[in-house]
Design a protein around this motif. Structure first.
Motif, PDB file in Angstrom:
ATOM      1  N   CYS A   1      38.211  38.184  53.846  1.00  0.00           N
ATOM      2  CA  CYS A   1      39.245  38.461  52.836  1.00  0.00           C
ATOM      3  C   CYS A   1      40.270  39.421  53.407  1.00  0.00           C
ATOM      4  O   CYS A   1      39.990  40.628  53.541  1.00  0.00           O
TER       5      CYS A   1
ATOM      6  N   TRP B   1      40.117  33.460  52.930  1.00  0.00           N
ATOM      7  CA  TRP B   1      41.202  33.292  51.959  1.00  0.00           C
ATOM      8  C   TRP B   1      42.517  33.677  52.611  1.00  0.00           C
ATOM      9  O   TRP B   1      42.613  34.749  53.241  1.00  0.00           O
TER      10      TRP B   1
ATOM     11  N   HIS C   1      41.004  35.401  43.952  1.00  0.00           N
ATOM     12  CA  HIS C   1      40.272  34.799  45.069  1.00  0.00           C
ATOM     13  C   HIS C   1      38.905  35.470  45.220  1.00  0.00           C
ATOM     14  O   HIS C   1      37.874  34.807  45.381  1.00  0.00           O
TER      15      HIS C   1
END
Length: 437
Positions: free
Chosen positions: A134, A182, A142
């Motif tokens: 991330c 992501w 997300h």
């Protein structure tokens, strides 16, 4: 000129703290009720798409030889796929036009991988522990999607040209549990960073211990420039094929901040194998898309130039609000050593960094005077910002007058929280560098 708190004498610091508290009390007495928590379009932006509410009209529901009122066409209307394929630089055959929510599509894709694996001989992701990378600061929704599956989130720094590719390489090369990352590649939420071509190529081509590693490429702000034109879309699928990893990117986009929020059209794109995989599993949960809504979008936009012209109308509404925010921050906090912020050229957010250890206090102070902010740390997995310094600002929804009041009040909260911290540190004998923000 804002005061440099660390240069003040003890007496001057006491005077400044009293002044900040008096200013704060004045704001509190106004009884404000202002909200800059999320990137919602303003009513004026939603009005730009009001004509869609009477489309398609005239009893004509047929396009591409398809009666949009009936079942079928799980991949969506060919005309809409062609239109947005041009906008996103993706071949229509590689683009699925879906329902109203790209977040729902992301959740579906992760669910399909979790239950069934990503195709071929790969095991379901649920069969063993899974981790996701991330980039931070990043998008809290997300994180929420991934965490709901019990997936471990691994933060990596988001730099000025994209996520820290060296850190990513080291992580994915040795850990087969890392299955995905992501990415918001254009005008990232909330920093406004746009990934460079080199970083993107590196993400697509790097060696990974997990053979089914996937990039969740959420191109939510592809055409959301605040000044000039948005950057040309990068050929993510073509480049993935060229470097030998055609199935690595899962691409997402939507019109939710273009037309009617919550009533737009979502898109999913990928390799031929990924499209077949996605449609195979999607066919178990629906017979077809809402093609009447898709028809409205085709007839409203007409073509890719229609999309670009429409986004320039959004730009004229949004740009003055972002300028108001950044100019106020410059005026009230510039060169103070207690805050820094981005001045984005696109997207929906301003990324604000306050003195480490004060973000939670700033948000609490703002709440008590009637200014609602996104919780401190929300741009980090599990809301855990180790520096307690990050706050995401969303200027889009309020009127300019409301926004002016909110940012003026926020600046007072930032000064008060910083002055309290420096004052308390001084009395506790703690030295904190003014450059630490």
């Amino acid at each position: 000129m804002p005061l440099q708190l660390h240069s003040l004498t003890d007496r001057e610091l006491e005077v400044e703290l009293a002044r900040c508290r008096a200013e704060y009390d004045t704001v509190k007495a106004r009884g404000l009720a202002l909200d800059i928590t999320r990137g919602k379009p303003a009513p004026e932006q939603l009005d730009l798409s009001a004509a869609m509410l009477v489309l398609p009209g005239d009893g004509d529901y047929v396009i591409d030889g398809i009666d949009c009122r009936n079942y079928g066409e799980l991949a969506g209307l060919p005309s809409l796929r062609a239109l947005f394929g041009e906008v996103l630089e993706i071949a229509p055959k590689s683009l699925i036009a879906g329902g109203t929510s790209s977040l729902e599509t992301m959740y579906d894709v992760l669910s399909f991988a979790w239950i069934h694996g990503t195709g071929g001989t790969g095991a379901p992701w649920s069969a063993a522990p899974v981790k996701f990378l991330c980039p931070v600061p990043g998008y809290d929704r997300h994180f929420a999607i991934t965490e709901s599956f019990g997936i471990e989130l691994v933060p990596v720094p988001l730099l000025s040209d994209g996520p820290d590719i060296n850190a990513i390489r080291n992580l994915v090369a040795s850990d087969p549990q890392i299955k995905g990352i992501w990415c918001v590649p254009v005008y990232s939420n909330p920093s406004g960073v746009t990934y460079s071509e080199q970083v993107t190529r590196d993400l697509l081509g790097m060696e990974t211990a997990a053979p089914d590693f996937r990039i969740f490429w959420d191109n939510a702000y592809a055409v959301h420039a605040l000044a000039g034109d948005a950057p040309e879309s990068f050929d993510i699928l073509g480049t993935a094929t060229h470097v030998g990893n055609p199935d690595r990117p899962f691409v997402f986009a939507s019109t939710s901040k273009m037309t009617i929020a919550g009533g737009g059209v979502s898109f999913f794109a990928g390799s031929d194998a990924n499209i077949a995989w996605y449609l195979n599993h999607l066919s178990r949960k629906r017979v077809g898309q809402d093609k009447v809504n898709q028809l409205r979008h085709v007839r409203f936009f007409r073509d890719a130039d229609g999309v670009r012209a429409h986004m320039r109308k959004h730009q004229r509404i949004l740009a003055p609000k972002f300028e108001l925010v950044t100019s106020t921050l410059r005026r009230e906090l510039g060169n103070s050593g207690i805050a820094s912020w981005t001045e984005p050229t696109g997207g929906y957010f301003v990324n604000l960094e306050v003195l480490p250890g004060t973000a939670t206090r700033v948000v609490g102070l703002a709440k008590d005077v009637g200014i609602a902010l996104t919780p401190a740390g929300s741009a980090f997995p599990s809301g855990n910002d180790p520096r307690d310094s990050h706050i995401r600002l969303a200027p889009s929804l309020p009127s300019e007058q409301e926004l002016r009041l909110a940012i003026d009040g926020l600046c007072i909260c930032i000064r008060l929280a910083a002055t309290e911290l420096v004052h308390n540190d001084r009395h506790a004998g703690v030295h904190r560098s003014p450059a630490s923000v």
